[in-house]
Scaffold this motif. Structure first.
Motif, mmCIF file in Angstrom:
data_model
loop_
_atom_site.group_PDB
_atom_site.id
_atom_site.type_symbol
_atom_site.label_atom_id
_atom_site.label_comp_id
_atom_site.label_asym_id
_atom_site.label_seq_id
_atom_site.Cartn_x
_atom_site.Cartn_y
_atom_site.Cartn_z
ATOM 1 N N GLN A 83 0.821 -1.203 0.000
ATOM 2 C CA GLN A 83 0.000 0.000 0.000
ATOM 3 C C GLN A 83 0.859 1.259 0.000
ATOM 4 O O GLN A 83 0.537 2.232 -0.676
ATOM 5 C CB GLN A 83 -0.923 -0.001 1.223
ATOM 6 C CG GLN A 83 -1.841 1.216 1.300
ATOM 7 C CD GLN A 83 -2.773 1.148 2.492
ATOM 8 O OE1 GLN A 83 -2.858 0.146 3.176
ATOM 9 N NE2 GLN A 83 -3.479 2.233 2.758
ATOM 10 N N GLY A 143 0.248 8.462 -8.339
ATOM 11 C CA GLY A 143 -0.442 7.435 -9.102
ATOM 12 C C GLY A 143 0.477 6.713 -10.067
ATOM 13 O O GLY A 143 0.377 5.485 -10.249
ATOM 14 N N GLN A 146 2.624 4.262 -8.207
ATOM 15 C CA GLN A 146 1.904 3.048 -7.858
ATOM 16 C C GLN A 146 1.823 2.099 -9.047
ATOM 17 O O GLN A 146 1.977 0.884 -8.903
ATOM 18 C CB GLN A 146 0.497 3.402 -7.355
ATOM 19 C CG GLN A 146 -0.171 2.300 -6.566
ATOM 20 C CD GLN A 146 0.550 1.982 -5.264
ATOM 21 O OE1 GLN A 146 1.275 2.815 -4.725
ATOM 22 N NE2 GLN A 146 0.368 0.779 -4.759
ATOM 23 N N GLU A 165 -4.538 -2.434 -1.136
ATOM 24 C CA GLU A 165 -5.131 -1.115 -1.337
ATOM 25 C C GLU A 165 -4.280 -0.248 -2.265
ATOM 26 O O GLU A 165 -3.769 0.811 -1.855
ATOM 27 C CB GLU A 165 -5.359 -0.424 0.004
ATOM 28 C CG GLU A 165 -6.285 -1.224 0.927
ATOM 29 C CD GLU A 165 -7.216 -0.359 1.747
ATOM 30 O OE1 GLU A 165 -7.492 0.788 1.345
ATOM 31 O OE2 GLU A 165 -7.679 -0.849 2.775
ATOM 32 N N THR A 167 -4.931 1.771 -4.557
ATOM 33 C CA THR A 167 -5.428 3.092 -4.947
ATOM 34 C C THR A 167 -5.930 3.876 -3.732
ATOM 35 O O THR A 167 -6.787 4.741 -3.861
ATOM 36 C CB THR A 167 -6.564 2.948 -5.971
ATOM 37 O OG1 THR A 167 -7.624 2.147 -5.395
ATOM 38 C CG2 THR A 167 -6.078 2.272 -7.233
ATOM 39 N N ALA A 170 -5.518 7.543 -4.360
ATOM 40 C CA ALA A 170 -5.714 7.945 -5.752
ATOM 41 C C ALA A 170 -7.100 8.554 -5.947
ATOM 42 O O ALA A 170 -8.035 8.266 -5.197
ATOM 43 C CB ALA A 170 -5.554 6.735 -6.668
ATOM 44 N N MET A 172 -10.594 9.129 -8.337
ATOM 45 C CA MET A 172 -11.457 8.149 -8.980
ATOM 46 C C MET A 172 -10.992 7.807 -10.395
ATOM 47 O O MET A 172 -11.060 6.656 -10.814
ATOM 48 C CB MET A 172 -12.897 8.668 -9.033
ATOM 49 C CG MET A 172 -13.889 7.666 -9.630
ATOM 50 S SD MET A 172 -14.018 6.134 -8.673
ATOM 51 C CE MET A 172 -14.943 6.715 -7.265
ATOM 52 N N GLU A 175 -8.033 5.501 -10.117
ATOM 53 C CA GLU A 175 -8.502 4.224 -9.594
ATOM 54 C C GLU A 175 -9.156 3.403 -10.703
ATOM 55 O O GLU A 175 -8.883 2.210 -10.865
ATOM 56 C CB GLU A 175 -9.498 4.478 -8.458
ATOM 57 C CG GLU A 175 -9.832 3.265 -7.629
ATOM 58 C CD GLU A 175 -10.660 3.621 -6.406
ATOM 59 O OE1 GLU A 175 -10.770 2.777 -5.500
ATOM 60 O OE2 GLU A 175 -11.201 4.743 -6.352
ATOM 61 N N SER A 176 -10.003 4.048 -11.487
ATOM 62 C CA SER A 176 -10.678 3.345 -12.584
ATOM 63 C C SER A 176 -9.672 2.840 -13.611
ATOM 64 O O SER A 176 -9.783 1.711 -14.099
ATOM 65 C CB SER A 176 -11.688 4.282 -13.259
ATOM 66 O OG SER A 176 -12.697 4.682 -12.359
ATOM 67 N N PHE A 179 -7.660 -0.263 -12.190
ATOM 68 C CA PHE A 179 -8.445 -1.487 -12.125
ATOM 69 C C PHE A 179 -8.766 -2.016 -13.515
ATOM 70 O O PHE A 179 -8.799 -3.237 -13.733
ATOM 71 C CB PHE A 179 -9.724 -1.259 -11.325
ATOM 72 C CG PHE A 179 -9.554 -1.519 -9.859
ATOM 73 C CD1 PHE A 179 -9.928 -2.721 -9.294
ATOM 74 C CD2 PHE A 179 -8.992 -0.557 -9.034
ATOM 75 C CE1 PHE A 179 -9.751 -2.966 -7.949
ATOM 76 C CE2 PHE A 179 -8.814 -0.794 -7.687
ATOM 77 C CZ PHE A 179 -9.198 -2.002 -7.138
ATOM 78 N N SER A 195 -9.215 -3.963 -0.766
ATOM 79 C CA SER A 195 -9.813 -2.653 -1.010
ATOM 80 C C SER A 195 -10.761 -2.296 0.123
ATOM 81 O O SER A 195 -11.335 -3.170 0.771
ATOM 82 C CB SER A 195 -10.564 -2.643 -2.345
ATOM 83 O OG SER A 195 -11.215 -1.400 -2.543
ATOM 84 N N ASP A 197 -13.264 -0.129 -0.672
ATOM 85 C CA ASP A 197 -14.430 0.370 -1.401
ATOM 86 C C ASP A 197 -15.103 -0.759 -2.162
ATOM 87 O O ASP A 197 -14.796 -1.038 -3.314
ATOM 88 C CB ASP A 197 -13.998 1.479 -2.369
ATOM 89 C CG ASP A 197 -15.184 2.230 -2.951
ATOM 90 O OD1 ASP A 197 -16.302 1.673 -2.934
ATOM 91 O OD2 ASP A 197 -15.005 3.358 -3.417
#
Length: 249
Positions: A83, A143, A146, A165, A167, A170, A172, A175-176, A179, A195, A197
């Motif tokens: 993380q 980002g 990562q 974890e 993101t 990060a 949204m 993150e999108s 993934f 995660s 979320d």
């Protein structure tokens, strides 16, 4: 037809810290090539479960198997993305050099060869960072760093990729993107993401491992408001995300 081998199998696993139970009677499997998420409240045992899978902890009862082997014997097949990364921003290392670190367990002593470089470049490309090979790692955004860490893990050519974890800090959009990149990896890599979320990850994964001392595994379609209430003890704002449906690899 040959059945898919399980990448992960936990059989009656229990674990305690100083006598205080953290996980109890955990039993589940993750098929090879699947994309799963581990979710649950803070203090529910997510990190402990991840450390058991990595072989950093040993269960008090039961056993953990990765591709039919104890975690310590299967480490060469596992990639891990932490993380948080602690590093000296003054250290002069490039993106390519960071990703090539993932090849250390795959080659004999000596300099990196053409095959190592090719694998590392492909991993960087998989993370959407083409052209970043010579960029100084400290100059990247959080980002981007990562994604470089994910590329480093992929450079080890793992059969199982564990991400804690990735993101957490990060936005949204990032993150999108991450993934979606993980979802499109292919090549038979099993991906397990820790995660916080549930609503967000349910759009990408095919199975959810709910951890709150005990563990229940659900297909995405079965994750309802009732499941979330049982897991977190309350209705959460993330519930509305579930209406988007679950994507598949």
């Amino acid at each position: 037809m040959t059945e898919r081998q399980d990448a992960v199998a936990c059989e009656g696993v229990s674990f305690s810290y100083d006598g205080a139970p953290v996980l109890e009677d955990v039993t589940f499997t993750i098929p090879a090539g699947a994309f799963f998420s581990i979710v649950g409240p803070n203090g529910g045992g997510k990190t402990t479960l991840l450390r058991l899978l990595l072989g950093l902890l040993a269960p008090r009862e039961g056993r953990v198997l990765l591709f039919g082997l104890p975690p310590r014997e299967a480490r060469h097949r596992v990639g891990y993305v932490p993380q948080h990364l602690h590093f000296d921003p003054r250290f002069p290392v490039t993106v390519g050099e960071v990703v090539l670190m993932g090849r250390l367990g795959r080659r004999r002593l000596g300099p990196n060869g053409p095959d190592d470089v090719a694998v590392a470049r492909r991993a960087i490309g998989d993370m959407g960072l083409e052209g970043a090979w010579s960029r100084p790692f400290p100059s990247l955004s959080g980002g981007e760093r990562q994604r470089v860490l994910v590329a480093r893990a992929l450079a080890a050519e793992p059969d199982l990729l564990l991400l804690d974890e990735p993101t957490a800090n990060a936005d949204m959009a990032l993150e999108s993107r991450l993934f979606a990149l993980l979802q499109g990896l292919g090549r038979g890599v099993t991906v397990v993401v820790v995660s916080h979320d549930l609503g967000f990850v349910s759009r990408y994964v095919e199975g959810v491992i709910c951890v709150n001392r005990r563990v229940l595994v659900h297909p995405v379609s079965a994750v309802t408001g009732e499941v979330i209430r049982d897991l977190y003890g309350a209705d959460l704002h993330m519930v509305h995300h579930l209406s988007t449906g679950g994507a598949r690899r």
